[in-house]
Write a protein that holds these residues in place. Sequence first.
Motif, PDB file in Angstrom:
ATOM      1  N   PRO A   1     -25.317 -37.005   6.027  1.00 44.29           N
ATOM      2  CA  PRO A   1     -25.653 -38.173   6.399  1.00 44.29           C
ATOM      3  C   PRO A   1     -25.460 -39.123   8.102  1.00 44.29           C
ATOM      4  O   PRO A   1     -24.843 -38.456   8.522  1.00 44.29           O
ATOM      5  CB  PRO A   1     -24.830 -38.907   5.435  1.00 44.29           C
TER       6      PRO A   1
ATOM      7  N   SER B   1     -18.340 -34.366   6.166  1.00 42.07           N
ATOM      8  CA  SER B   1     -19.171 -34.504   6.019  1.00 42.07           C
ATOM      9  C   SER B   1     -19.749 -33.560   5.104  1.00 42.07           C
ATOM     10  O   SER B   1     -20.217 -33.536   3.256  1.00 42.07           O
ATOM     11  CB  SER B   1     -20.168 -34.776   6.599  1.00 42.07           C
TER      12      SER B   1
ATOM     13  N   THR C   1     -17.235 -43.568  -4.768  1.00 41.70           N
ATOM     14  CA  THR C   1     -17.016 -44.504  -3.924  1.00 41.70           C
ATOM     15  C   THR C   1     -16.675 -44.763  -2.722  1.00 41.70           C
ATOM     16  O   THR C   1     -14.790 -44.311  -3.685  1.00 41.70           O
ATOM     17  CB  THR C   1     -17.787 -45.823  -4.838  1.00 41.70           C
TER      18      THR C   1
ATOM     19  N   GLU D   1     -20.162 -45.594   0.499  1.00 44.19           N
ATOM     20  CA  GLU D   1     -20.782 -45.110  -0.043  1.00 44.19           C
ATOM     21  C   GLU D   1     -20.807 -44.620  -1.430  1.00 44.19           C
ATOM     22  O   GLU D   1     -19.708 -44.430  -1.771  1.00 44.19           O
ATOM     23  CB  GLU D   1     -21.197 -43.783   0.320  1.00 44.19           C
TER      24      GLU D   1
ATOM     25  N   THR E   1     -22.023 -42.439  -4.262  1.00 49.63           N
ATOM     26  CA  THR E   1     -22.773 -41.445  -4.650  1.00 49.63           C
ATOM     27  C   THR E   1     -23.252 -41.213  -6.286  1.00 49.63           C
ATOM     28  O   THR E   1     -21.774 -41.892  -7.080  1.00 49.63           O
ATOM     29  CB  THR E   1     -21.481 -39.844  -4.597  1.00 49.63           C
TER      30      THR E   1
ATOM     31  N   THR F   1     -28.387 -35.564  -6.963  1.00 51.38           N
ATOM     32  CA  THR F   1     -27.965 -36.026  -6.582  1.00 51.38           C
ATOM     33  C   THR F   1     -28.104 -37.346  -5.401  1.00 51.38           C
ATOM     34  O   THR F   1     -28.568 -36.734  -4.642  1.00 51.38           O
ATOM     35  CB  THR F   1     -26.245 -35.308  -6.325  1.00 51.38           C
TER      36      THR F   1
ATOM     37  N   LEU G   1     -27.639 -40.555  -2.393  1.00 43.58           N
ATOM     38  CA  LEU G   1     -26.146 -41.461  -1.740  1.00 43.58           C
ATOM     39  C   LEU G   1     -26.352 -42.600  -1.661  1.00 43.58           C
ATOM     40  O   LEU G   1     -28.419 -42.519  -0.412  1.00 43.58           O
ATOM     41  CB  LEU G   1     -25.279 -40.785   0.179  1.00 43.58           C
TER      42      LEU G   1
ATOM     43  N   TYR H   1     -25.657 -46.381  -0.011  1.00 45.58           N
ATOM     44  CA  TYR H   1     -25.254 -47.966   1.251  1.00 45.58           C
ATOM     45  C   TYR H   1     -25.462 -48.518   0.691  1.00 45.58           C
ATOM     46  O   TYR H   1     -26.886 -48.789   1.077  1.00 45.58           O
ATOM     47  CB  TYR H   1     -25.506 -46.501   2.277  1.00 45.58           C
TER      48      TYR H   1
ATOM     49  N   VAL I   1     -29.037 -33.420   3.750  1.00 43.19           N
ATOM     50  CA  VAL I   1     -29.057 -34.618   3.109  1.00 43.19           C
ATOM     51  C   VAL I   1     -30.652 -35.076   3.304  1.00 43.19           C
ATOM     52  O   VAL I   1     -30.588 -35.372   4.964  1.00 43.19           O
ATOM     53  CB  VAL I   1     -27.898 -35.897   3.213  1.00 43.19           C
TER      54      VAL I   1
END
Length: 446
Positions: free
Chosen positions: A203, A315, A393, A409, A411, A418, A420, A422, A445
């Motif tokens: 990300p 990350s 989170t 964030e 998840t 999956t 993410l 924000y 990502v």
Amino acid sequence: MNESYFVANVRERDWTRVLNVALAALLAGVLAFSSAQTLRLNEANARLNAVVQKAFYETCELTEGMSVNFRKLLVAGETGQMQALLNETALQTQGALSNLALLPLGQETVSATLKFINQAGDFASTLSVRLGNGGEMTPEDYAALERLSETAAAFSVRMGRLLDRYEGGEAVFDISEDGTGEESLYPITGPATDYPALLYDGPFSDGRTDGEFKLLAGMAQVDEAAARQALIAFVGQQAADVRFTGESEIPVDCYEYALRLGDYSLSAGVTRAGGQLLYLLCDSAVEDVNLTDRQAVDAARAFLLSRGYGEMEMSYSSRFGGIMTVNFAAVQNGVVLYPDLVKVQVSMADGAIIGLEAANYLMNHVPRALELPALTEQDAAQRIGGALTPVATRLCVIPENTEEYLCYEVTATSGSDTFLVYIDAMSGIERRLMQVISDDNGSLVM
């Protein structure tokens, strides 16, 4: 033998000689012209091949982006986020259509693909306008998105297989005069009825890199000799054959070097302000894999800690061949600072650090005045799309244009996918939605 015969004979030989010379000159001229024409033709073919290759690669990239965006739209929980995804998808379809027009294929040959991409673009544009005018998503819209997502995903996968064949040297665009190339170029040429009812790493790894380098502000300028010593100190005393190769202003004033580290050939950049390492790149391939993924990540983390980077949170990571690439973000008071990214490359053969990219970190890493969030983790988790199930989170800071925002964030999963999400920790709006793509090499990502 009389004199007139002799003169005539001489003249005949002279004319023969002149004629031979003229013919030789003509032949040389023809050959030179032919050679020049061949050279121009080869250059034209090279340019044409470059155009075709670029168009094909961009078509693959754009159709993959369409596929990802349609999956995101199925789980997006906010109208503004949906509009942004729809507008991006409409632009992707326009780009794909433009690139398909550059491929050496007839209109009829790719008619099914053109029809599908046009329909996807029209749907995205129409739905974006309706949402912008205050409309809402209907069950029919979601059903249409589901079909588009499935079709786009299937098309993207098949384009990937076609790309593998192309990169393997197969002349997929060489279509015979008596054929349409439908077998060779499927799925581009495949009928629509054959479809089912269809690059960055971590990300915010493409964050802002075009402004002031905040960490370097106020640091003294160093000369080349001092920059060289800073590089050796950073890489380690085992660095050898350190050679100054020039200076650069992109993305910031720096000195550039070539060096060796054991069996590895590297290039490096050191900033003129402060003598900080800007990048370290490996010019050598790594084939052997003697470390586990966890060992490589631990080696990268230990290296950053030993070089004074402080607390860093991993990350995402990816492995290609014998090189592991790991993204780390700085952490302040438990909050992940995504703008402050450092990318580290580790040799899986021996654990050597053979690559590092720190432009984002040098540009953004300063202490933040972090506010207390107005929302709780539970509040944020409740604001994601109804099709998603929250898993974890955490607080983070994300970049958006030239601003930064404190976000949760979240998840979350939807089936086997999956995502993410924000959520702005102050206003509660959904600022970004990303999908995690995992394979044997790691996670990306998008």
